[in-house]
Design a protein around this motif. Sequence first.
Motif, short mmCIF file in Angstrom:
data_model
loop_
_atom_site.label_atom_id
_atom_site.label_comp_id
_atom_site.label_asym_id
_atom_site.label_seq_id
_atom_site.Cartn_x
_atom_site.Cartn_y
_atom_site.Cartn_z
N PRO A 57 0.75 -0.87 -0.58
CA PRO A 57 0.26 0.01 -0.35
C PRO A 57 0.76 0.89 -0.04
O PRO A 57 0.34 2.60 -0.55
CB PRO A 57 -0.90 0.22 1.37
N ASP A 58 1.96 1.36 0.33
CA ASP A 58 2.79 2.21 0.89
C ASP A 58 3.29 2.73 -1.05
O ASP A 58 4.03 3.89 -0.98
CB ASP A 58 4.23 1.69 1.13
N LEU A 59 3.24 2.19 -2.12
CA LEU A 59 3.34 2.68 -3.23
C LEU A 59 2.60 3.61 -3.32
O LEU A 59 3.56 4.84 -4.61
CB LEU A 59 2.76 1.24 -4.47
N ASP A 60 1.50 4.18 -2.83
CA ASP A 60 0.88 5.94 -3.24
C ASP A 60 1.96 6.44 -2.34
O ASP A 60 1.88 7.58 -2.86
CB ASP A 60 0.54 5.72 -2.50
N TRP A 91 -7.59 6.60 -0.31
CA TRP A 91 -7.92 5.58 -1.31
C TRP A 91 -7.45 4.26 -1.51
O TRP A 91 -7.48 2.83 -1.49
CB TRP A 91 -8.77 5.50 -2.76
N SER A 92 -5.87 4.13 -2.29
CA SER A 92 -4.43 2.64 -1.68
C SER A 92 -4.52 2.52 -0.12
O SER A 92 -4.76 1.48 -0.22
CB SER A 92 -3.29 3.52 -2.45
N HIS A 93 -4.94 2.85 0.94
CA HIS A 93 -4.62 2.34 2.39
C HIS A 93 -6.12 1.91 2.20
O HIS A 93 -6.58 1.87 3.39
CB HIS A 93 -4.23 3.62 3.02
N THR A 94 -6.89 1.62 1.64
CA THR A 94 -8.54 1.29 2.21
C THR A 94 -8.40 -0.63 1.93
O THR A 94 -7.85 -1.19 1.05
CB THR A 94 -10.25 1.41 1.18
N TRP A 95 -9.43 -1.27 2.46
CA TRP A 95 -9.36 -2.52 2.46
C TRP A 95 -9.29 -3.52 1.06
O TRP A 95 -9.27 -4.95 0.65
CB TRP A 95 -10.01 -3.11 3.77
N GLN A 149 -2.31 -7.14 2.30
CA GLN A 149 -2.69 -6.23 1.81
C GLN A 149 -2.95 -5.91 3.81
O GLN A 149 -2.30 -4.88 3.72
CB GLN A 149 -3.57 -5.74 0.65
N TRP A 150 -3.78 -6.29 3.66
CA TRP A 150 -4.73 -6.24 5.23
C TRP A 150 -3.58 -6.59 6.32
O TRP A 150 -4.14 -5.58 7.02
CB TRP A 150 -6.01 -7.36 5.37
N LEU A 151 -2.82 -7.16 6.09
CA LEU A 151 -1.56 -7.37 7.51
C LEU A 151 -1.15 -5.76 7.79
O LEU A 151 -0.51 -5.34 9.17
CB LEU A 151 -0.69 -7.88 6.77
N HIS A 152 -0.66 -5.42 6.80
CA HIS A 152 -0.17 -4.49 6.53
C HIS A 152 -0.79 -2.42 6.78
O HIS A 152 -0.56 -2.17 7.48
CB HIS A 152 0.17 -3.56 4.61
N LEU A 153 -2.35 -3.05 6.19
CA LEU A 153 -3.24 -2.13 6.57
C LEU A 153 -3.37 -1.98 8.65
O LEU A 153 -3.68 -0.51 8.87
CB LEU A 153 -4.41 -1.89 6.18
N ILE A 154 -3.63 -3.45 8.66
CA ILE A 154 -3.41 -3.64 10.58
C ILE A 154 -2.87 -3.05 10.89
O ILE A 154 -2.49 -1.71 12.08
CB ILE A 154 -3.63 -4.94 10.50
N ALA A 155 -1.10 -3.26 10.57
CA ALA A 155 -0.14 -2.73 10.81
C ALA A 155 -0.13 -1.30 11.20
O ALA A 155 0.10 -0.39 12.03
CB ALA A 155 1.11 -3.51 10.51
N ASP A 156 -1.24 -0.80 10.52
CA ASP A 156 -0.59 0.95 10.00
C ASP A 156 -1.73 2.09 10.82
O ASP A 156 -2.01 2.90 11.22
CB ASP A 156 -1.01 1.50 8.96
N GLY A 157 -2.66 0.99 11.08
CA GLY A 157 -3.62 1.29 12.20
C GLY A 157 -4.95 1.61 11.49
O GLY A 157 -5.39 2.39 12.29
N VAL A 158 -5.48 0.81 9.83
CA VAL A 158 -6.22 0.97 9.12
C VAL A 158 -7.44 0.39 9.48
O VAL A 158 -6.88 -0.40 9.93
CB VAL A 158 -5.96 1.33 7.95
N ASP A 161 -13.72 0.49 7.58
CA ASP A 161 -14.36 0.70 7.23
C ASP A 161 -13.80 2.76 6.87
O ASP A 161 -14.59 3.86 6.45
CB ASP A 161 -15.65 1.71 8.18
N HIS A 162 -12.07 2.79 6.33
CA HIS A 162 -11.00 3.83 6.09
C HIS A 162 -11.77 4.31 5.37
O HIS A 162 -12.47 5.65 5.42
CB HIS A 162 -10.76 3.53 6.31
N GLY A 163 -11.97 3.68 3.92
CA GLY A 163 -12.63 4.20 2.84
C GLY A 163 -13.71 5.44 3.07
O GLY A 163 -14.26 5.93 2.28
N ALA A 164 -15.06 4.36 3.07
CA ALA A 164 -16.06 4.37 3.82
C ALA A 164 -16.51 5.77 4.46
O ALA A 164 -17.25 6.42 4.37
CB ALA A 164 -16.80 3.13 4.76
N ARG A 165 -15.57 5.30 5.36
CA ARG A 165 -15.81 6.62 6.46
C ARG A 165 -14.98 8.16 5.45
O ARG A 165 -15.96 9.23 5.83
CB ARG A 165 -14.21 6.71 7.96
#
Length: 170
Positions: A57-60, A91-95, A149-158, A161-165
């Motif tokens: 996800p950090d390719l953004d 958006w690149s950090h949504t699930w 991807q989801w493990l990366h987002l979990i570690a980032d605290g994302v 519902d990040h994108g929806a919020r």
Amino acid sequence: MARVPSGRVHNLINIAAYSVLAAATLVASRLEAVVVTPAQGLWFTLAYAAGTFLLSPDLDLAEGRVDSKRHWGVLGVLWVPYGMLFSHRGWSHTWLVGPLTRLLYVALIVALVLGLLTYLVPGLTLPTLPEPLSWKVAAPLLVGYYLSQWLHLIADGVRPDHGARRVRRK
């Protein structure tokens, strides 16, 4: 905002999670609780590794120094436009959408390269995907990729519902 792990720490988290998952799958297979073919294990592993090391996800942040971009070597420059298209942790950090954007971006690059090749070398025969792509292949690919991807987002605290919020707030 909380401090997020470095690219190296993200990779170590994913490697550790993969090791635990592989061991648990091996034990469950021996107990005949699950059936995983060697091919399914390979597809899962390849997709998980690609998601961990090449399609983070950090390719953004690809305009700068990002581990995933460096893993592409000289082709890392292809990710700079992606980094310009997506704001970091947007958006690149949504699930669901985030991982899909990277897959579509890779598909676009492949399509452009193949189109250029067929234009420059008329009559060139290119390999094709088997039709239809079996769920026995597609499922392990998708699960491996999305889990990484989801493990990366979990570690980032994302949160999931990040994108929806973000959309509701605008």
